[in-house]
Design a protein around this motif. Sequence first.
Motif, mmCIF file in Angstrom:
data_model
loop_
_atom_site.group_PDB
_atom_site.id
_atom_site.type_symbol
_atom_site.label_atom_id
_atom_site.label_comp_id
_atom_site.label_asym_id
_atom_site.label_seq_id
_atom_site.Cartn_x
_atom_site.Cartn_y
_atom_site.Cartn_z
ATOM 1 N N PHE A 179 -0.738 -4.573 14.509
ATOM 2 C CA PHE A 179 0.424 -3.812 13.908
ATOM 3 C C PHE A 179 0.559 -2.617 13.744
ATOM 4 C CE2 PHE A 179 2.267 -2.842 9.285
ATOM 5 C CZ PHE A 179 3.463 -3.199 9.667
ATOM 6 N N SER A 180 -0.519 -1.903 13.986
ATOM 7 C CA SER A 180 -0.845 -0.385 13.707
ATOM 8 C C SER A 180 -0.072 0.252 14.845
ATOM 9 C CB SER A 180 -2.321 -0.183 13.707
ATOM 10 O OG SER A 180 -2.937 -0.624 14.418
ATOM 11 N N ALA A 181 0.161 -0.596 15.946
ATOM 12 C CA ALA A 181 0.622 0.007 17.214
ATOM 13 C C ALA A 181 2.133 0.445 17.088
ATOM 14 C CB ALA A 181 0.312 -0.985 18.397
ATOM 15 N N LEU A 182 2.556 -0.295 15.988
ATOM 16 C CA LEU A 182 4.203 -0.044 15.797
ATOM 17 C C LEU A 182 4.444 1.304 15.439
ATOM 18 C CD1 LEU A 182 5.270 -3.662 14.366
ATOM 19 C CD2 LEU A 182 5.376 -2.913 16.719
ATOM 20 N N ARG A 183 5.904 1.708 15.727
ATOM 21 C CA ARG A 183 6.070 3.095 15.328
ATOM 22 C C ARG A 183 7.337 3.126 14.764
ATOM 23 N NH1 ARG A 183 1.455 3.274 15.829
ATOM 24 N NH2 ARG A 183 0.148 4.703 17.047
ATOM 25 N N ILE A 184 7.806 3.924 13.829
ATOM 26 C CA ILE A 184 9.183 4.140 13.457
ATOM 27 C C ILE A 184 9.942 4.488 14.840
ATOM 28 C CG2 ILE A 184 10.935 5.347 12.292
ATOM 29 C CD1 ILE A 184 8.488 5.622 9.837
ATOM 30 N N GLY A 185 11.355 3.908 14.830
ATOM 31 C CA GLY A 185 11.983 4.254 16.059
ATOM 32 C C GLY A 185 11.834 3.037 17.037
ATOM 33 N N ASP A 186 10.651 2.109 17.072
ATOM 34 C CA ASP A 186 10.550 1.209 17.933
ATOM 35 C C ASP A 186 11.557 0.209 17.902
ATOM 36 O OD1 ASP A 186 8.172 2.353 19.080
ATOM 37 O OD2 ASP A 186 7.075 0.862 18.018
#
Length: 216
Positions: A179-186
């Motif tokens: 989950f930590s690999a996700l970023r705002i804008g993905d």
Amino acid sequence: MITRYARFLIITVLFLPLGLRHAAAQDAALTLSKHADFSTADREFGVGDVVHVRVKAPDVDPADLDQNELRVSAEREDGHESFVWRLPLTNHFDGTYTAALDSLHAGEWYLRAIVADGKGAAFEGDATFYVGAPNEHTELRIEGLIEELGETSLVIMDRRLFVVPDTKIVDKDGTEIPFSALRIGDRVLVVFTGSFTGELIALRVERRNRDNAEVS
């Protein structure tokens, strides 16, 4: 590894050597049921069902309890406990102890009940159960850009979706990512369902790309 279907059929009752006396196997019991009167013994529950738990430990002195605890944890695919929730069982002072679990998310769950008195009589029971069989889900889909990220949630198109231990998070090639690999804008495609408490629970999150394309 034992499949979850096989584990539905298994209750392991353990009696710990905590003292001179132990609950008699023929009398002690751990029961899970969809009904408060324990008219059925169940291992599969729907999302929103209350899971009723009853311990029958006649050899334990209810007026002299040294330990009274129910441990509830969600199972991960690697078999490790993702978190543990502890609560006391209700003592009915007749050799039985009960608890009611609600608002459990879909997935596999494990519980352990421990009741012991100060004189050394003890009961410990374990059970595995499942909430929300796959055909009971009402699955919805949403695709868009991640607008906000919390510790256990993400916001897409003004909708907050919660990530639970059973949520699958994958890259566009199907590779699992944290989950930590996700970023705002993905840009992500999320398959989700509703919970008993009204929260939206993400069943699968697929990261598509990281461009700034218009939200679909």
